[in-house]
Write a protein that holds these residues in place. Sequence first.
Motif, PDB file in Angstrom:
ATOM      1  N   GLY A 417      51.618  38.731  31.658  1.00  0.00           N
ATOM      2  CA  GLY A 417      52.902  38.277  31.138  1.00  0.00           C
ATOM      3  C   GLY A 417      53.630  39.267  30.267  1.00  0.00           C
ATOM      4  O   GLY A 417      54.742  38.990  29.823  1.00  0.00           O
ATOM      5  N   ALA A 418      53.032  40.411  29.962  1.00  0.00           N
ATOM      6  CA  ALA A 418      53.697  41.459  29.188  1.00  0.00           C
ATOM      7  C   ALA A 418      53.111  42.792  29.645  1.00  0.00           C
ATOM      8  O   ALA A 418      51.918  42.871  29.959  1.00  0.00           O
ATOM      9  N   PRO A 419      53.915  43.850  29.685  1.00  0.00           N
ATOM     10  CA  PRO A 419      53.417  45.128  30.196  1.00  0.00           C
ATOM     11  C   PRO A 419      52.186  45.653  29.470  1.00  0.00           C
ATOM     12  O   PRO A 419      51.215  46.086  30.109  1.00  0.00           O
ATOM     13  N   ASP A 420      52.202  45.620  28.127  1.00  0.00           N
ATOM     14  CA  ASP A 420      51.065  46.181  27.399  1.00  0.00           C
ATOM     15  C   ASP A 420      49.803  45.371  27.638  1.00  0.00           C
ATOM     16  O   ASP A 420      48.709  45.921  27.815  1.00  0.00           O
ATOM     17  N   ARG A 421      49.935  44.042  27.686  1.00  0.00           N
ATOM     18  CA  ARG A 421      48.761  43.206  27.909  1.00  0.00           C
ATOM     19  C   ARG A 421      48.265  43.327  29.344  1.00  0.00           C
ATOM     20  O   ARG A 421      47.055  43.284  29.598  1.00  0.00           O
ATOM     21  N   ALA A 422      49.166  43.501  30.254  1.00  0.00           N
ATOM     22  CA  ALA A 422      48.756  43.692  31.652  1.00  0.00           C
ATOM     23  C   ALA A 422      47.970  44.990  31.801  1.00  0.00           C
ATOM     24  O   ALA A 422      46.926  45.034  32.465  1.00  0.00           O
ATOM     25  N   LEU A 423      48.458  46.068  31.182  1.00  0.00           N
ATOM     26  CA  LEU A 423      47.742  47.348  31.278  1.00  0.00           C
ATOM     27  C   LEU A 423      46.397  47.289  30.558  1.00  0.00           C
ATOM     28  O   LEU A 423      45.421  47.883  31.014  1.00  0.00           O
ATOM     29  N   SER A 424      46.334  46.573  29.431  1.00  0.00           N
ATOM     30  CA  SER A 424      45.054  46.426  28.720  1.00  0.00           C
ATOM     31  C   SER A 424      44.042  45.655  29.564  1.00  0.00           C
ATOM     32  O   SER A 424      42.859  46.016  29.636  1.00  0.00           O
ATOM     33  N   ALA A 425      44.522  44.578  30.204  1.00  0.00           N
ATOM     34  CA  ALA A 425      43.620  43.794  31.065  1.00  0.00           C
ATOM     35  C   ALA A 425      43.155  44.632  32.249  1.00  0.00           C
ATOM     36  O   ALA A 425      41.976  44.579  32.646  1.00  0.00           O
ATOM     37  N   LEU A 426      44.067  45.421  32.817  1.00  0.00           N
ATOM     38  CA  LEU A 426      43.710  46.284  33.936  1.00  0.00           C
ATOM     39  C   LEU A 426      42.727  47.357  33.500  1.00  0.00           C
ATOM     40  O   LEU A 426      41.780  47.691  34.234  1.00  0.00           O
ATOM     41  N   SER A 427      42.908  47.892  32.309  1.00  0.00           N
ATOM     42  CA  SER A 427      41.971  48.886  31.771  1.00  0.00           C
ATOM     43  C   SER A 427      40.564  48.310  31.675  1.00  0.00           C
ATOM     44  O   SER A 427      39.586  48.949  32.086  1.00  0.00           O
ATOM     45  N   ALA A 428      40.472  47.098  31.128  1.00  0.00           N
ATOM     46  CA  ALA A 428      39.147  46.471  31.001  1.00  0.00           C
ATOM     47  C   ALA A 428      38.521  46.220  32.363  1.00  0.00           C
ATOM     48  O   ALA A 428      37.320  46.415  32.557  1.00  0.00           O
ATOM     49  N   ALA A 429      39.341  45.809  33.327  1.00  0.00           N
ATOM     50  CA  ALA A 429      38.805  45.523  34.665  1.00  0.00           C
ATOM     51  C   ALA A 429      38.288  46.785  35.329  1.00  0.00           C
ATOM     52  O   ALA A 429      37.201  46.796  35.916  1.00  0.00           O
ATOM     53  N   LEU A 430      39.054  47.882  35.247  1.00  0.00           N
ATOM     54  CA  LEU A 430      38.642  49.123  35.907  1.00  0.00           C
ATOM     55  C   LEU A 430      37.472  49.776  35.183  1.00  0.00           C
ATOM     56  O   LEU A 430      36.640  50.438  35.799  1.00  0.00           O
ATOM     57  N   ARG A 431      37.420  49.614  33.879  1.00  0.00           N
ATOM     58  CA  ARG A 431      36.289  50.161  33.111  1.00  0.00           C
ATOM     59  C   ARG A 431      34.971  49.606  33.628  1.00  0.00           C
ATOM     60  O   ARG A 431      33.962  50.319  33.683  1.00  0.00           O
ATOM     61  N   LYS A 432      34.976  48.370  34.005  1.00  0.00           N
ATOM     62  CA  LYS A 432      33.754  47.736  34.487  1.00  0.00           C
ATOM     63  C   LYS A 432      33.520  47.969  35.977  1.00  0.00           C
ATOM     64  O   LYS A 432      32.376  47.984  36.435  1.00  0.00           O
ATOM     65  N   ALA A 433      34.612  48.148  36.722  1.00  0.00           N
ATOM     66  CA  ALA A 433      34.485  48.174  38.178  1.00  0.00           C
ATOM     67  C   ALA A 433      34.205  49.548  38.742  1.00  0.00           C
ATOM     68  O   ALA A 433      33.521  49.673  39.764  1.00  0.00           O
ATOM     69  N   ILE A 434      34.734  50.606  38.117  1.00  0.00           N
ATOM     70  CA  ILE A 434      34.671  51.936  38.724  1.00  0.00           C
ATOM     71  C   ILE A 434      33.481  52.708  38.173  1.00  0.00           C
ATOM     72  O   ILE A 434      33.315  52.843  36.959  1.00  0.00           O
ATOM     73  N   ALA A 435      32.680  53.241  39.080  1.00  0.00           N
ATOM     74  CA  ALA A 435      31.528  54.044  38.675  1.00  0.00           C
ATOM     75  C   ALA A 435      31.960  55.479  38.416  1.00  0.00           C
ATOM     76  O   ALA A 435      33.034  55.925  38.810  1.00  0.00           O
ATOM     77  N   GLY A 436      31.087  56.230  37.743  1.00  0.00           N
ATOM     78  CA  GLY A 436      31.303  57.658  37.560  1.00  0.00           C
ATOM     79  C   GLY A 436      32.421  57.948  36.585  1.00  0.00           C
ATOM     80  O   GLY A 436      32.789  57.141  35.731  1.00  0.00           O
ATOM     81  N   SER A 437      33.023  59.136  36.725  1.00  0.00           N
ATOM     82  CA  SER A 437      34.027  59.592  35.770  1.00  0.00           C
ATOM     83  C   SER A 437      35.365  58.901  35.939  1.00  0.00           C
ATOM     84  O   SER A 437      36.139  58.794  34.979  1.00  0.00           O
ATOM     85  N   SER A 438      35.683  58.426  37.131  1.00  0.00           N
ATOM     86  CA  SER A 438      36.997  57.825  37.362  1.00  0.00           C
ATOM     87  C   SER A 438      37.219  56.601  36.484  1.00  0.00           C
ATOM     88  O   SER A 438      38.343  56.367  36.011  1.00  0.00           O
ATOM     89  N   GLY A 439      36.180  55.813  36.240  1.00  0.00           N
ATOM     90  CA  GLY A 439      36.323  54.611  35.423  1.00  0.00           C
ATOM     91  C   GLY A 439      36.828  54.902  34.024  1.00  0.00           C
ATOM     92  O   GLY A 439      37.864  54.359  33.593  1.00  0.00           O
ATOM     93  N   PRO A 440      36.130  55.754  33.246  1.00  0.00           N
ATOM     94  CA  PRO A 440      36.629  56.084  31.908  1.00  0.00           C
ATOM     95  C   PRO A 440      38.014  56.726  31.914  1.00  0.00           C
ATOM     96  O   PRO A 440      38.830  56.462  31.026  1.00  0.00           O
ATOM     97  N   PHE A 441      38.301  57.570  32.905  1.00  0.00           N
ATOM     98  CA  PHE A 441      39.616  58.224  32.950  1.00  0.00           C
ATOM     99  C   PHE A 441      40.733  57.195  33.121  1.00  0.00           C
ATOM    100  O   PHE A 441      41.714  57.184  32.367  1.00  0.00           O
ATOM    101  N   TYR A 442      40.610  56.339  34.121  1.00  0.00           N
ATOM    102  CA  TYR A 442      41.658  55.350  34.356  1.00  0.00           C
ATOM    103  C   TYR A 442      41.744  54.347  33.210  1.00  0.00           C
ATOM    104  O   TYR A 442      42.854  53.959  32.795  1.00  0.00           O
TER     105      TYR A 442
END
Length: 569
Positions: A417-442
Amino acid sequence: MKKLINNPADVVREMLEGIARQAPNVAILGDENVLVRRDQNESTDRTVAVISGGGSGHEPAHGGYVGAGMLSAAVCGQVFTSPSTDAVLAAIRATAGPSGALLIVKNYTGDRLNFGLAAELARSENIPVEVVIVADDVSLRHQAGRSQRRGIAGTVLIHKIAGAAAARGLALDEVATIARDAAGRLGTMGVALDGCTLPGIDKSGFVLADDEIELGLGIHGEKGVERTKPMPVDQLADTLVSNIVDDLHLKSGERVALLVNGLGATPQMELDIVLRAAHDNLARRDMRIERAWAGTLLSALNMPGCSISLLRVDDATLDLLDAPTQAHAWPGSGAVNRAIHIDVTAEPPTLEADAESESARGWGERIRPALESVANALIANEPRLTELDSLAGDGDLGASMKRAGQAMLDVPPGALGAPDRALSALSAALRKAIAGSSGPFYATALMRAARHLSASVEPDAKDWALAFREAVQSISDLGGAKAGDRTMLDALLPAANTFAEALNAGKSAQDAWVAAVSAARKGAEDTANMMPRVGRASYLGARAVGVPDGGAVAVALWLDALKQQIGAR
């Protein structure tokens, strides 16, 4: 077949010298291929000597089990060949005192003959000797009686039990009785995924196709009793366990020790997965697993595959299995963790935009299609990204980006519902989902962009452009890479710069984004001619040149997927 050896004729002796260098309590017996305990008492004070052995190629058996509390000596024949009678006799003479010696013999003809004859010769010299035959291979139960079955990986458990009993000063007949009783409560069955190759031989004794496995094999490269199709490990473990349980007549409520043994070319990862499957299978049968080990304890050179052994146990047997030993290859206590999960500490609650507000609905309606476009592009391009990363990396990028796409689709609507909260939620999702270096970078990039956008309720295109630049800079800050290092930045940097510059030049958001995508594509293509300076591709050096960087290509793909969403209202 490539091997790390000198002369094939010397492999056993040179191997024993290598083993002895790692074990100060072990020494090689004269010119014989025999390892003995160095720390033995005077012959008149010795406890029962426990001796085993057989053909080499089963390492760490048998030399790895020489030490106080286990074997007194290991007699090592040539690869997959029984040791000579004289070598066995030399081991008996070197280790047995008045208490005598127990020979633990796997049930193969050559071993039985040579160890048996050595026992008779030793008895003629007034050395008390008992022989225990281990015949734990249940795969032959329909073709042969127990006395005719092969002795395989479960033999290591008998080494431990007999060695511990002897260390307590028990008499020879008592040690032999304990060992024979344990051997009678033991069953093993194995599976091979392919054959093995002897030193100096160009090809293996048998070859399995990709759609074949061999059930019920021995430990000398010989074929099994049934060739069948590969199956999931849970089903395979059930097949092996079922045969052992039936043979030993194990019932609900009984106590067992579990050994998963690798045959020489099976990763520990896979052995642990087999142990998990076997443990859970036994638990469903209402059996209590008192001890469990997974590792390569008795191999067949470089054979891929494993075996499962079950030993019916009681308190006395467990006490012997738990007794200390100096044998460096014994895998340890085998203690079973009966509660392998703990609760995760709750994360701070996620602040969500008001789903009922007009602004929240508007942002959600714009962000959700953008996420879906990116997610679908990443999922669809998994094979391409996997291929690129396999050529100049470790091959996991496609799978990582597919998981990223699936994680995007799972972000809850209330978080958009807000750009900053959407990006924060996406950050948390990718942090858990992506293995290796790509996860922390994104994840880092998205968090940095979210912090920048948090200052504005309704960010415009230039706010997004600055957030994009901040995100890209965070990747450089975190990983230390820069333009020209052949990384994802070689697509991100030109894209972010082009987007901002085009907006400043008066272009619409849509036109500016099209220009940014074009710059990202060119940047990704240019990585094919760059020498990698960071990341795993840097290990390849010039060999990576000619193939574009997979991370940069992934960036170009998801930027392109956003073209229809940027500037749309």
